[in-house]
Design an enzyme around this catalytic site. Structure first.
Site, PDB file in Angstrom:
ATOM      1  N   GLU A  98      -3.785 -28.083  52.261  1.00 30.80           N
ATOM      2  CA  GLU A  98      -2.977 -28.722  51.122  1.00 30.80           C
ATOM      3  C   GLU A  98      -1.606 -28.038  51.179  1.00 30.80           C
ATOM      4  O   GLU A  98      -0.680 -28.720  50.726  1.00 30.80           O
ATOM      5  CB  GLU A  98      -3.673 -28.244  49.526  1.00 30.80           C
TER       6      GLU A  98
ATOM      7  N   SER B 289     -45.578 -60.775  31.755  1.00 28.09           N
ATOM      8  CA  SER B 289     -46.820 -60.688  30.777  1.00 28.09           C
ATOM      9  C   SER B 289     -46.819 -59.299  30.229  1.00 28.09           C
ATOM     10  O   SER B 289     -47.669 -59.161  29.072  1.00 28.09           O
ATOM     11  CB  SER B 289     -48.070 -60.832  31.552  1.00 28.09           C
TER      12      SER B 289
END
Length: 696
Positions: free
Chosen positions: A107, A377
């Site tokens: 970074e 059902s």
């Protein structure tokens, strides 16, 4: 004496003779290069003039941090976290030296050189942004990223970037490099709900950041820019390849030797198996949303971490996960079915387990509460409940005869013919013709009323096909409605949270709502006898827990797109759905096969060690037998006026102790609507297909 080559000497003489003509241009070019460079190098000092001094009383580890949750299960044990309460706050000395070095190599290699803003990196980012004519590169230092985490929003705008630069300069003026780096490493988001390197170490590797290996540290350093995209849970080999590049960068910066890098590459990091704990996230996601809504009742906004007491039973959650994944892994490819959802609750509505899919890491979509599917059902018990309330007995008979209602001609599953059956046997064998005719006999409005009273709040279309479950519901909704059958006829409101605490203060504590009877006691016993018969002698035989008594109903929809089993014992109610997210048909899966297998496996684990208790059901009777009910009582019915009064009471009282939640598509009407859906302002579903045959 040193002499220049004649040709070069001649060129120099000509340039000196005529160079004054180009002097203005050279001056402009040099100015254009030098002035911006000077500004960039002086920028940290200039911006520092605008940076406000840090307030020493502010905890930078807490400001603008996501609200943290600690979840406790039904027994008070820690079962999960959300927000920033994931890892321990560590100092650099607590970490292996290569951990911060990995982040610096990836970074901000000049972290210890610059004053918060790296002119070289910023110039490179500006050039890339100008070339793309939009913000595409950050050029952010660790100080800038820390300022963004602590102070600013995450979107890329010029105003946000300027604020970030000022805040970074302020951090550099007020904190040491060590303090900035510690703040960064403890607060950075690294995916999978992990904040900080210690949280991420636990999430991905199951260890503390204190004990990370070099290869593990390198893998974490790859997650800073796109943690979801680069997650090792999505693609471990690619994550390992990215980690190898981090190791090369660390060699370049001198943080490690080539030999150390080679050793780490030879033993790449692998992630821990979190299938069991990640499966809890379906439950915890729901509990977190419910806890936030409950904690903010009355306008109170929590400003500190919360302790959330839940109804989760980890043993049942794991049983549900194993049951679903084992069955789908074994039969899914052959039967062309890829997903499952499981809901388990106590008869009072306390949700003990919630599985919204077979793999949370692959898909966080919660099919248990967000997916509306046709129940087939599994909707029929509401039809038979309405029939019982109309005075029809389970032992009355009806003929299996052809149906033609304005061109709607349903047949039985597999085109079976049954002749004359009791209603109990018609439900047990899931006979479509008798059920559809029964709706015509008692009235579709009575069926809808029965479903509404017991907890179905999704849109129900008053058509003949409603008898066969063509109106969509959620698994949680349907399971909650069945709980009313299991508990003797009282309305259930499924709940996940029992208490929310903040810093020792109770923000919410659940109070059990006043019982609302919605089914007459004897009618409920009749219905239980019928649903017990489904497992004893009908389509639900695959769910038998013998010698323990259980009751339930299978459900299968057109082309076996959805298959269900929902049932209960005296201790738990559970609902299982299997199917595919894209609604493609399975290969003949019915409610009595894979869903019943999952249900049986999960319920056996739930009931292990519990005493056998019979269902409070009516005893079986022969057709037209005039036998008294237990104790010689007269069978009461819930008359139309009583049923209407019960429904009015429910509508007037709403959902006890449940707050409203953010409204989304198909999620209106408070938290009940958010969990279950609501038919308010909802477009009606399309009419049923005329060839719909309804499954068992």
């Amino acid at each position: 004496m040193l002499r220049l080559p004649e040709d070069l000497e001649e060129r120099l003489r000509l340039w000196l003779a005529h160079g004054h003509r180009w002097a203005p241009l050279f001056t402009i070019i040099l100015t254009a290069l030098i002035v911006p460079a000077a500004v960039l190098f002086l920028l940290p000092s200039l911006l520092g003039l605008f940076a406000a001094p840090l307030n020493p009383g502010v905890d930078l580890y807490a400001v603008n941090r996501p609200l943290g949750f600690t979840f406790l299960d039904a027994g008070g044990e820690d079962v999960g976290h959300r927000g920033a309460v994931v890892g321990e706050r560590l100092h650099l000395e607590d970490m292996p030296a290569y951990l911060p070095a990995a982040f610096i190599a990836m970074e901000d290699r000049r972290f210890y050189v610059h004053n918060g803003i790296d002119p070289v990196g910023l110039a490179r980012a500006l050039l890339l942004d100008l070339r793309a004519r939009k913000a595409v590169a950050g050029g952010s230092t660790i100080s800038q990223q820390t300022a963004k985490i602590v102070y600013t929003a995450q979107e890329r705008t010029m105003s946000r970037k300027l604020t970030e630069l000022i805040d970074a300069a302020g951090l550099e003026q007020s904190l040491s490099k060590k303090q900035i780096l510690e703040l960064y490493l403890n607060r950075i988001y690294l995916g999978s709900a992990a904040y900080g390197v210690d949280g991420a170490a636990h999430v991905y590797f199951g260890v503390s950041a204190r004990n990370l290996s070099l290869s593990q540290a390198a893998m974490l350093a790859t997650l800073t820019r796109a943690p979801s995209v680069f997650s090792p849970r999505r693609d471990l080999p690619r994550a390992q390849a990215r980690a190898a590049r981090v190791l090369d960068s660390m060699v370049d910066t001198g943080a490690i030797t080539s030999a150390q890098a080679d050793e780490a590459k030879a033993h790449p990091a692998i992630i821990s198996d979190r299938a069991s704990t990640d499966a809890r996230n379906f439950f915890l996601d729901t509990a977190a949303d419910q806890a936030k809504a409950l904690a903010t009742q009355g306008g109170t906004v929590p400003n500190a971490d919360l302790i959330v007491h839940t109804t989760l039973e980890p043993k049942l959650q794991e049983a549900a996960r194993l049951a679903a994944t084992d069955v789908i892994d074994k039969y899914g490819k052959k039967d062309r079915v890829h997903e499952a959802a499981v809901v388990m609750m106590k008869p009072d509505g306390a949700v003990s387990a919630l599985l919204g899919g077979t793999d949370y890491d692959t898909s966080v979509f919660n099919r248990a509460i967000q997916a509306r599917r046709q129940p087939g059902s599994a909707f029929k018990p509401f039809v038979y409940l309405a029939a019982l309330e109309a005075g029809i007995s389970p032992w009355d008979t009806r003929d299996d005869e052809p149906v033609d209602i304005n061109g709607y001609k349903p047949t039985n599953f597999g085109n079976e013919e049954y002749g004359t059956l009791t209603l109990a046997d018609a439900l047990a064998h899931s006979v479509n013709t008798i059920t559809v005719n029964l709706v015509q006999e008692v009235g579709v409005d009575k069926v809808i009323g029965a479903a509404r009273r017991t907890g179905i709040v999704s849109p129900l279309t008053p058509t003949p096909s409603l008898a066969l479950g063509t109106s969509e519901v959620t698994p949680l909704e349907l399971t909650g409605a069945y709980a009313a059958f299991a508990n003797g006829g009282y309305r259930v409101y499924p709940y996940f949270v029992t208490e929310v605490d903040q810093g020792g203060k109770v923000l919410y504590r659940r109070r059990a709502p006043t019982p609302q009877r919605v089914i007459g006691s004897a009618i409920d016993r009749d219905l239980l006898a019928m649903m017990w018969n489904v497992i004893i002698a009908g389509t639900g035989g695959g769910a038998s827990l013998a010698p323990r008594e259980a009751a339930g109903k299978t459900g299968t929809t057109q082309n076996s797109q959805d298959a269900w089993f929902v049932g209960f014992t005296t201790d738990y109610v559970a609902g299982v759905w299997v199917g595919n997210d894209d609604n493609t048909a399975t290969r003949g899966v019915t409610g009595g096969t894979l869903p019943a297998m999952i249900w049986k496996s999960a319920m056996r684990a739930a009931e292990k060690g519990l005493p056998l208790k019979p269902l409070d059901r009516s005893p079986p009777q022969a057709p037209n037998e005039e036998a008294p009910f237990p104790g010689g009582e007269i069978r009461p019915q819930m008359r139309d006026d009583e049923a209407g009064a019960a429904m009015a009471q429910i509508q007037a009282q709403g959902m006890p102790d449940m707050p409203s939640a953010p409204e989304t598509r198909h999620r209106s009407g408070g938290l009940l609507g958010w969990l279950f859906g609501s038919d308010a302002d909802e477009p009606p579903p399309p009419p049923p297909r005329r060839d719909y045959q309804g499954g068992n």
